[in-house]
Design a protein around this motif. Structure first.
Motif, PDB file in Angstrom:
ATOM      1  N   LEU A  75       0.817  -1.215   0.000  1.00 16.87           N
ATOM      2  CA  LEU A  75       0.000   0.000   0.000  1.00 16.87           C
ATOM      3  C   LEU A  75       0.849   1.263   0.000  1.00 16.87           C
ATOM      4  N   VAL A  76       1.899   1.264   0.833  1.00 21.98           N
ATOM      5  CA  VAL A  76       2.758   2.431   0.950  1.00 21.98           C
ATOM      6  C   VAL A  76       4.194   1.975   1.155  1.00 21.98           C
ATOM      7  N   PHE A  77       5.124   2.577   0.440  1.00 17.71           N
ATOM      8  CA  PHE A  77       6.543   2.379   0.699  1.00 17.71           C
ATOM      9  C   PHE A  77       7.253   3.704   0.481  1.00 17.71           C
ATOM     10  N   SER A  78       7.613   4.335   1.577  1.00 19.61           N
ATOM     11  CA  SER A  78       8.279   5.625   1.526  1.00 19.61           C
ATOM     12  C   SER A  78       9.334   5.680   2.614  1.00 19.61           C
ATOM     13  N   GLU A  79       9.979   6.810   2.738  1.00 20.46           N
ATOM     14  CA  GLU A  79      10.994   6.977   3.781  1.00 20.46           C
ATOM     15  C   GLU A  79      10.367   6.976   5.168  1.00 20.46           C
ATOM     16  N   LYS A  80       9.071   7.260   5.225  1.00 18.74           N
ATOM     17  CA  LYS A  80       8.400   7.385   6.513  1.00 18.74           C
ATOM     18  C   LYS A  80       7.586   6.153   6.914  1.00 18.74           C
ATOM     19  N   GLU A  81       7.232   5.324   5.941  1.00 14.71           N
ATOM     20  CA  GLU A  81       6.337   4.211   6.278  1.00 14.71           C
ATOM     21  C   GLU A  81       6.357   3.106   5.225  1.00 14.71           C
ATOM     22  N   LEU A  82       6.236   1.882   5.722  1.00 11.90           N
ATOM     23  CA  LEU A  82       5.960   0.722   4.877  1.00 11.90           C
ATOM     24  C   LEU A  82       4.628   0.156   5.357  1.00 11.90           C
ATOM     25  N   LYS A  83       3.673   0.060   4.447  1.00 12.57           N
ATOM     26  CA  LYS A  83       2.350  -0.471   4.812  1.00 12.57           C
ATOM     27  C   LYS A  83       1.973  -1.555   3.816  1.00 12.57           C
ATOM     28  N   ILE A  84       1.688  -2.738   4.347  1.00 13.72           N
ATOM     29  CA  ILE A  84       1.345  -3.888   3.524  1.00 13.72           C
ATOM     30  C   ILE A  84       0.064  -4.535   4.037  1.00 13.72           C
ATOM     31  N   GLU A  85      -0.791  -4.926   3.118  1.00 16.61           N
ATOM     32  CA  GLU A  85      -2.003  -5.662   3.465  1.00 16.61           C
ATOM     33  C   GLU A  85      -1.789  -7.135   3.161  1.00 16.61           C
ATOM     34  N   ILE A  86      -1.997  -7.970   4.163  1.00 16.21           N
ATOM     35  CA  ILE A  86      -1.913  -9.424   4.012  1.00 16.21           C
ATOM     36  C   ILE A  86      -3.272 -10.001   4.397  1.00 16.21           C
ATOM     37  N   SER A  87      -3.978 -10.585   3.434  1.00 19.62           N
ATOM     38  CA  SER A  87      -5.316 -11.092   3.725  1.00 19.62           C
ATOM     39  C   SER A  87      -5.487 -12.530   3.253  1.00 19.62           C
ATOM     40  N   CYS A  88      -6.325 -13.239   3.968  1.00 23.73           N
ATOM     41  CA  CYS A  88      -6.571 -14.663   3.719  1.00 23.73           C
ATOM     42  C   CYS A  88      -8.008 -14.827   3.233  1.00 23.73           C
ATOM     43  N   HIS A  89      -8.181 -15.600   2.149  1.00 19.35           N
ATOM     44  CA  HIS A  89      -9.503 -15.773   1.562  1.00 19.35           C
ATOM     45  C   HIS A  89      -9.770 -17.234   1.184  1.00 19.35           C
ATOM     46  N   PHE A  90     -11.041 -17.561   1.194  1.00 19.44           N
ATOM     47  CA  PHE A  90     -11.540 -18.815   0.636  1.00 19.44           C
ATOM     48  C   PHE A  90     -12.144 -18.474  -0.716  1.00 19.44           C
ATOM     49  N   ILE A  91     -11.777 -19.227  -1.758  1.00 21.47           N
ATOM     50  CA  ILE A  91     -12.239 -18.931  -3.114  1.00 21.47           C
ATOM     51  C   ILE A  91     -13.370 -19.886  -3.476  1.00 21.47           C
ATOM     52  N   LYS A  92     -14.581 -19.354  -3.514  1.00 17.04           N
ATOM     53  CA  LYS A  92     -15.775 -20.191  -3.644  1.00 17.04           C
ATOM     54  C   LYS A  92     -15.887 -20.887  -4.996  1.00 17.04           C
ATOM     55  N   ASN A  93     -15.638 -20.175  -6.070  1.00 14.68           N
ATOM     56  CA  ASN A  93     -15.882 -20.755  -7.391  1.00 14.68           C
ATOM     57  C   ASN A  93     -14.800 -21.736  -7.830  1.00 14.68           C
ATOM     58  N   LYS A  94     -13.752 -21.887  -7.024  1.00 16.29           N
ATOM     59  CA  LYS A  94     -12.726 -22.889  -7.319  1.00 16.29           C
ATOM     60  C   LYS A  94     -12.747 -24.036  -6.303  1.00 16.29           C
ATOM     61  N   SER A  95     -13.593 -23.925  -5.311  1.00 15.02           N
ATOM     62  CA  SER A  95     -13.701 -24.958  -4.276  1.00 15.02           C
ATOM     63  C   SER A  95     -14.934 -25.809  -4.554  1.00 15.02           C
ATOM     64  N   TRP A  96     -14.787 -27.122  -4.424  1.00  8.44           N
ATOM     65  CA  TRP A  96     -15.906 -28.006  -4.718  1.00  8.44           C
ATOM     66  C   TRP A  96     -15.933 -29.181  -3.763  1.00  8.44           C
ATOM     67  N   LYS A  97     -17.058 -29.908  -3.824  1.00 10.43           N
ATOM     68  CA  LYS A  97     -17.191 -31.084  -2.965  1.00 10.43           C
ATOM     69  C   LYS A  97     -17.982 -32.151  -3.680  1.00 10.43           C
ATOM     70  N   LYS A  98     -17.688 -33.399  -3.334  1.00 10.18           N
ATOM     71  CA  LYS A  98     -18.455 -34.555  -3.821  1.00 10.18           C
ATOM     72  C   LYS A  98     -19.257 -35.178  -2.689  1.00 10.18           C
ATOM     73  N   ALA A  99     -18.794 -34.965  -1.475  1.00  7.12           N
ATOM     74  CA  ALA A  99     -19.472 -35.499  -0.301  1.00  7.12           C
ATOM     75  C   ALA A  99     -19.663 -34.372   0.699  1.00  7.12           C
ATOM     76  N   GLU A 100     -20.650 -34.519   1.566  1.00  6.18           N
ATOM     77  CA  GLU A 100     -20.925 -33.509   2.583  1.00  6.18           C
ATOM     78  C   GLU A 100     -21.099 -34.195   3.932  1.00  6.18           C
ATOM     79  N   THR A 101     -20.047 -34.191   4.718  1.00  9.02           N
ATOM     80  CA  THR A 101     -20.135 -34.711   6.079  1.00  9.02           C
ATOM     81  C   THR A 101     -19.582 -33.655   7.032  1.00  9.02           C
ATOM     82  N   ASP A 102     -20.043 -33.697   8.251  1.00 11.65           N
ATOM     83  CA  ASP A 102     -19.568 -32.740   9.245  1.00 11.65           C
ATOM     84  C   ASP A 102     -18.073 -32.894   9.484  1.00 11.65           C
TER      85      ASP A 102
END
Length: 199
Positions: A75-102
């Motif tokens: 997000l920011v890299f300057s002499e005064k600050e380094l700011k980075i966003e690190i986020s974790c996601h689940f990707i729905k349209n690439k995740s699939w299942k054949k069985a459904e158990t708890d």
């Protein structure tokens, strides 16, 4: 800069990790359509089978596939600050299942949690950087080292997890791993915020 890693974990999980160092407004997760296809990791939310929107691979021996991602934005890299966003996601349209158990769903959830754990370790390591030691010539190498280290640890943890739980079949080990990852996330709770700012 973009790196992609794809790890196929038997029965449950290939993990897709995407590091995209871009300005925030150019993030590949920024469009409304793409936002609809992802679920940000949250401590008070868990996956449901309805989140698995992808088309199952009939030739695959796996019972389910979860794609989770760690995306990074410089997000920011300057002499005064380094700011980075690190986020974790689940990707729905690439995740699939054949069985459904708890049991299988809980197993998948822990894989997603392990991805968040890797993200927190990245944020922790980033927080230890000294702004005075960073410049245009070395920042890429320093960030690469942090990401590669965390990714390698994540891959090893997922393999160990699947091996010890026998892909959720060993219920005793499954419960122990659920508690273990929960405790590890709690230990790194101070790094749960997705923005890392170094001044």
């Amino acid at each position: 800069m973009k790196k992609k890693f794809l790890f196929a974990i038997i029965i449950c999980l290939p993990i897709y990790i995407n590091f995209s160092f871009q300005l925030k407004e150019n993030s590949e997760l920024s469009t409304s359509k793409q936002k609809d296809e992802i679920i940000p990791w949250k401590a008070d939310a868990t996956l449901t089978w309805s989140d698995f929107k992808g088309k199952p691979d009939k030739s695959s021996p796996y019972k389910a596939m979860t794609f989770s991602s760690i995306s990074s934005n410089l997000l920011v890299f300057s002499e005064k600050e380094l700011k980075i966003e690190i986020s974790c996601h689940f990707i729905k349209n690439k995740s699939w299942k054949k069985a459904e158990t708890d049991e299988l769903l809980k197993h998948e959830q822990v894989h997603f949690d392990i991805t968040e754990l890797a993200a927190r370790k990245m944020r922790q390591r980033l927080s230890l950087l000294k702004l005075k030691d960073l410049n245009q010539n070395n920042i890429k190498a320093k960030l690469d080292k942090i990401f590669n280290t965390s990714t390698k640890e994540q891959q090893q943890m997922n393999k160990k997890y699947d091996s010890e739980t026998d892909h959720s079949i060993n219920t005793k080990e499954q419960k122990e791993w659920e508690m273990k990852i929960e405790n590890e996330l709690e230990k790194l709770n101070e790094f749960s915020a997705i923005i890392v700012s170094i001044k």
